[in-house]
Structures are given as structure tokens and as C-alpha cells.
Design an enzyme around this catalytic site. Structure first.
Site, PDB file in Angstrom:
ATOM      1  N   GLY A  29       4.739  -1.100  -4.249  1.00 38.40           N
ATOM      2  CA  GLY A  29       3.946  -2.124  -4.417  1.00 38.40           C
ATOM      3  C   GLY A  29       2.836  -2.307  -5.372  1.00 38.40           C
ATOM      4  O   GLY A  29       2.590  -3.237  -6.050  1.00 38.40           O
TER       5      GLY A  29
ATOM      6  N   ASN B  79      -3.311  -6.226   5.025  1.00 38.73           N
ATOM      7  CA  ASN B  79      -3.083  -4.723   5.413  1.00 38.73           C
ATOM      8  C   ASN B  79      -3.975  -4.243   6.544  1.00 38.73           C
ATOM      9  O   ASN B  79      -3.669  -3.427   7.315  1.00 38.73           O
ATOM     10  CB  ASN B  79      -2.878  -3.745   4.359  1.00 38.73           C
ATOM     11  CG  ASN B  79      -4.076  -3.765   3.589  1.00 38.73           C
ATOM     12  OD1 ASN B  79      -4.366  -4.806   2.653  1.00 38.73           O
ATOM     13  ND2 ASN B  79      -4.747  -2.587   3.251  1.00 38.73           N
TER      14      ASN B  79
ATOM     15  N   GLN C  85       2.586  -6.571   3.346  1.00 36.96           N
ATOM     16  CA  GLN C  85       2.621  -6.388   4.602  1.00 36.96           C
ATOM     17  C   GLN C  85       3.185  -7.631   5.404  1.00 36.96           C
ATOM     18  O   GLN C  85       3.857  -7.404   6.516  1.00 36.96           O
ATOM     19  CB  GLN C  85       1.162  -6.619   5.003  1.00 36.96           C
ATOM     20  CG  GLN C  85       0.408  -5.226   4.657  1.00 36.96           C
ATOM     21  CD  GLN C  85       0.802  -3.989   5.422  1.00 36.96           C
ATOM     22  OE1 GLN C  85       1.279  -4.104   6.614  1.00 36.96           O
ATOM     23  NE2 GLN C  85       0.524  -2.983   4.941  1.00 36.96           N
TER      24      GLN C  85
ATOM     25  N   SER D 120       7.240  -3.990  -1.021  1.00 36.14           N
ATOM     26  CA  SER D 120       7.342  -2.532  -1.303  1.00 36.14           C
ATOM     27  C   SER D 120       8.331  -1.877  -0.185  1.00 36.14           C
ATOM     28  O   SER D 120       7.777  -2.285   1.103  1.00 36.14           O
ATOM     29  CB  SER D 120       5.899  -1.825  -1.102  1.00 36.14           C
ATOM     30  OG  SER D 120       6.080  -0.408  -0.763  1.00 36.14           O
TER      31      SER D 120
ATOM     32  N   CYS E  71     -15.678   7.716   4.541  1.00 39.41           N
ATOM     33  CA  CYS E  71     -15.021   9.062   4.477  1.00 39.41           C
ATOM     34  C   CYS E  71     -13.763   9.082   4.764  1.00 39.41           C
ATOM     35  O   CYS E  71     -13.188  10.105   4.692  1.00 39.41           O
ATOM     36  CB  CYS E  71     -15.706   9.779   5.487  1.00 39.41           C
ATOM     37  SG  CYS E  71     -17.653   9.878   5.135  1.00 39.41           S
TER      38      CYS E  71
HETATM   39  C1  LIG Z   1       0.843  -0.346   1.067  1.00 44.24           C
HETATM   40  C2  LIG Z   1       0.539  -1.540   0.148  1.00 44.24           C
HETATM   41  C3  LIG Z   1       0.394  -1.732  -1.351  1.00 44.24           C
HETATM   42  C4  LIG Z   1       0.927  -0.681  -2.008  1.00 44.24           C
HETATM   43  O1  LIG Z   1       2.366  -0.433  -2.076  1.00 44.24           O
HETATM   44  P1  LIG Z   1       2.911   1.100  -2.401  1.00 44.24           P
HETATM   45  O2  LIG Z   1       4.545   0.904  -2.609  1.00 44.24           O
HETATM   46  O3  LIG Z   1       2.439   2.148  -1.450  1.00 44.24           O
HETATM   47  O4  LIG Z   1       2.301   1.323  -3.912  1.00 44.24           O
HETATM   48  C5  LIG Z   1       0.087  -2.946  -1.895  1.00 44.24           C
HETATM   49  N1  LIG Z   1      -0.267  -3.891  -1.256  1.00 44.24           N
HETATM   50  C6  LIG Z   1      -0.316  -3.861   0.053  1.00 44.24           C
HETATM   51  C7  LIG Z   1      -0.821  -5.062   0.984  1.00 44.24           C
HETATM   52  C8  LIG Z   1      -0.144  -2.624   0.909  1.00 44.24           C
HETATM   53  O5  LIG Z   1      -0.095  -2.787   2.237  1.00 44.24           O
END
Ligand SMILES: *Cc1c(COP(=O)(O)O)cnc(C)c1O
Length: 385
Positions: free
Chosen positions: A71, A151, A179, A199, A325
Site C-alpha cells: 500500500g 484506517n 481499508q 494492499s 508514544c
Molecule cells: C496499511 C495501510 C497502508 C499501508 O499499506 P502497506 O501495504 O502496509 O504498505 C496504506 N494506507 C492505509 C489506509 C492502510 O491502512
């Protein structure tokens, strides 16, 4: 001890059928799709079939599908790729305040190189107003990037409305659908975008594989130059097992989506009701209806997200927080701040996301354990004295 995984928004376990589909491509069918011999051809066939599957699921043409490393790469490729390709035309990009870092950071990077970036705000539910996007568009705007679903709080954005404005004004539109794909039937023509990110590991596929849909006629400058793979849009020898796994995960998602959504919504609602009934001073975030079916996001007042996570983890429950944190970041979640949640309250944020393998018993266990954890922590908290 029993482990209850409630962090499906962070990643999902690879589906056994996905794993089985990938397996031969590590061994028997190990060829490089670019090779001009039988081993290469067999890999190429798998690649073609995968591209076809993903294209079909999105209502796209196979040539419009680019396989990437995930992603983050797809988001970077869309944003930097369009920005570099159209820099003669304009230097203005519009995004929102609640995007994933994989969108915001490439925008910041471009800002340092002379591009201008406008972040449109969101309302208290995390919804972008399409009118705000329209008003932000200037003659210099080349790209609008607004996520399909958030997300953290699960809010779904009015992408089709925003994209229709973009089309009218001749501006490219990208959406991060990482998502949403697991929950919503996405057709790129219906939602009207030029670029879309997926992703695999967010819908039971392997990590390290993503998809970028690039509508025909949309030029992007590649991030990775090299051997000319993916029609010169992304060099590097194809991750054939990963791509096969991604396509299998896409196909299974399309097939099982409505059951998965039903299952998730039922358990998520059960979780919310259980917490509402047993824990005082909890507020739920995100849009009440237009939201992902598996997302439960709350502010537990007078609490610290990290303390709750540690206690939950010690009792076998795996959740997430947007509190400062967490995961090494000193800043509280930009998403929650954008929703207008005070910094104090952001500290008490907790996200629980359910999925395919979540059971009724899991939620019953959380229902028993979570109120006790909150009560214990509040007994110690100076804020509740
Ligand atoms: C997890 C996520 C990403 C990143 O995807 P990766 O495959 O982990 O690099 C990008 N955008 C959203 C909204 C995500 O939840």
C-alpha cells in the site's frame, strides 16, 4: 493462554487458500516472467492470470493494474508519479487531514520540492466535504488524493462525489482503498477514480504486495527505474508468489465479502454494546453508519491508551491505540486531532478491529475482561480521584 486478535486493521492472517496458491511459485514454478523459456512462460502465465483476476474484481482492464510492494508504495507511486508526470501542468495537490502517512508523507516530500499541498479538513465524524475539495481546486491543481475509508476510525468517504468534481475540473483523483476493499464492492468506474491503492495483507493476502490501479491515459513517472517491468511503471523482477497470493486474496474477498461483512458487523456491534453497557465515560468515534463494519474506535475517558494496551495484551487481547508514544511516535494520532478530539482525550483512544477468525467467545471474553481493566486503571488514575 488464549490470544484474541483485535487488530485486523493493522494486518490480517494469510488465508490458508492464499498460502496454498502461493506455495508452488516458490519452488516448481520459480521462473522469471521476463525470461524467454518455458519456466519464464509459466511464471508469466501466473502473472497474467493474477492481473486478470485483480482487474476483474475492480472493473478495470488488466493493463491498468500495476503490482507493487504494498500500500505504501502504491500511494507513493500514485502521488509522486502523477506529480512528476504533470509538473509542467501544475504544482498543486489536494489531500485530507486524515490520510494515512503513506499519502501524507509523499505530499510533504513534494512540498519540499516546490509543490503546494492543501489538506482539506474533516467534520467530527471524519468525513470530507466534497464542496471543500471543489473550493480548493485551482488552475494549478493536478491531483486530489482522498482515502476511501479511514484506517483509524473506519469512516467511509464520499469518493464518487469528490471524483465527479475532479472529472469536471479535469483533475486526477487517487484513492487509498486499502481499508475499504475488504468491506466494499469497489468498481473503479463507479467510484470514478484514476488511481486506486490496495494492499494484500489487509485482506488476508501476503505482506509486501500491493496494487495500483492506473486508469488508461493516466501518466505516472515510475518510482523504481530498471528493467521496464509492469509496462515501465514499476521495475524489478516480479514477486510472483506474492502476486499470485494477492490475486487469490482478491478473489476470495470478492467471493466471501458479504459473509465477512455480516460476520464482522455482528461481532463489532456486539462488542460496542457490551462496552457501552459495562464501561462508563466511553465515546465511540467515526461515522455511526457510513463506516467499516469491523471497526470499533473509542475514547475511554481518564485513560491512557498504552496502559490499556499493556493490560489487554497481558490478558491475551491484542488491540491498538492512537495515543501518543504508541509505536514509537511522540505525536498523538493526526486523525483523531483532525476530528477535533482534544489532546487529552486522544490519550484514551482505543481501536479494536474484528475479522474472519473472530468468534462470539472472543467478544464474550473481552466483555468480561475489558471493564475490569478500565476499573482497575481508573482506580489508580489521578484524573479520576
Ligand atoms: C496499511 C495501510 C497502508 C499501508 O499499506 P502497506 O501495504 O502496509 O504498505 C496504506 N494506507 C492505509 C489506509 C492502510 O491502512
Amino acid at each position: 493462554m488464549r490470544r484474541i486478535y483485535l487488530d485486523y486493521a493493522a494486518t490480517t492472517p494469510t488465508h490458508p487458500e492464499v498460502l496454498a496458491a502461493m506455495q508452488p511459485y516458490f519452488s516448481e514454478t520459480f521462473g522469471n516472467p521476463m525470461s524467454l523459456h518455458a519456466a519464464g512462460r509459466r511464471a508469466q502465465e501466473a502473472l497474467d492470470a493474477s492481473r486478470h483476476t485483480v482487474a476483474q474484481a475492480l472493473g478495470a482492464d488488466p493493463e491498468e493494474i500495476v503490482f507493487t510492494s504494498g500500500g505504501s508504495e502504491s500511494d507513493n507511486c500514485a502521488i509522486k508519479g502523477v506529480a512528476y508526470a504533470l509538473k509542467e501542468k501544475g504544482n498543486h495537490i489536494i489531500t485530507s487531514t486524515i490520510e494515512h502517512h503513506a499519502v501524507l508523507e509523499p505530499c510533504h516530500f513534494l512540498q519540499q520540492q516546490g509543490f503546494e499541498v492543501t489538506c482539506v479538513p474533516v467534520d467530527g465524524y471524519g468525513v470530507v466535504d466534497p464542496d471543500d475539495v471543489e473550493k480548493a481546486i485551482t488552475s494549478k491543481t493536478i491531483l486530489v488524493s482522498i482515502m476511501h475509508a479511514n484506517n483509524e476510525v473506519g469512516t467511509i468517504e464520499p469518493i464518487a462525489e469528490i471524483s465527479s468534481t475532479c472529472r469536471e475540473k479535469g483533475v486526477h483523483m487517487h484513492t487509498d482503498a486499502v481499508q475499504s476493499f475488504g468491506a466494499l464492492d469497489i468498481n473503479v468506474n463507479q467510484i470514478g477514480v484514476d488511481l486506486l491503492t490496495l494492499s494484500a495483507h489487509k485482506f488476508y493476502g501476503p505482506k509486501g504486495v500491493g496494487v495500483l490501479y492506473v486508469k488508461k491515459g493516466t501518466r505516472i513517472v515510475p518510482l523504481i527505474h530498471g528493467g521496464g517491468q509492469e509496462s515501465n511503471r514499476r521495475a524489478s523482477t516480479h514477486n510472483v508468489p506474492g502476486i499470485v497470493g494477492c490475486a487469490k486474496a482478491v478473489a476470495l474477498t470478492v467471493k466471501e465479502r458479504s459473509q465477512r461483512v455480516q460476520h464482522a458487523r455482528h461481532l463489532r456491534d456486539k462488542l460496542i454494546h457490551a462496552i457501552q453497557g459495562k464501561v462508563k465515560d466511553v465515546r465511540f468515534n467515526g461515522h455511526p453508519e457510513n463506516r467499516l463494519p469491523n471497526n470499533c474506535h473509542m475514547i475511554v475517558k481518564y485513560e491512557e491508551g498504552e496502559s490499556m494496551l499493556l493490560k489487554l495484551d497481558a490478558l491475551g487481547i491484542e488491540a491498538a491505540t492512537g495515543s501518543a508514544c504508541s509505536s514509537g511516535s511522540l505525536e498523538p494520532s493526526h486523525v483523531l486531532v483532525a476530528l477535533g478530539i482534544s489532546r487529552e482525550e486522544v490519550h484514551g483512544s482505543l481501536r479494536m478491529t474484528v475479522g474472519r477468525l473472530t468468534t462470539e467467545q472472543d467478544i464474550d471474553y473481552v466483555k468480561d475482561v475489558f471493564p475490569k481493566i478500565v476499573a482497575e486503571l481508573r482506580k489508580m488514575s489521578p484524573m479520576t480521584q
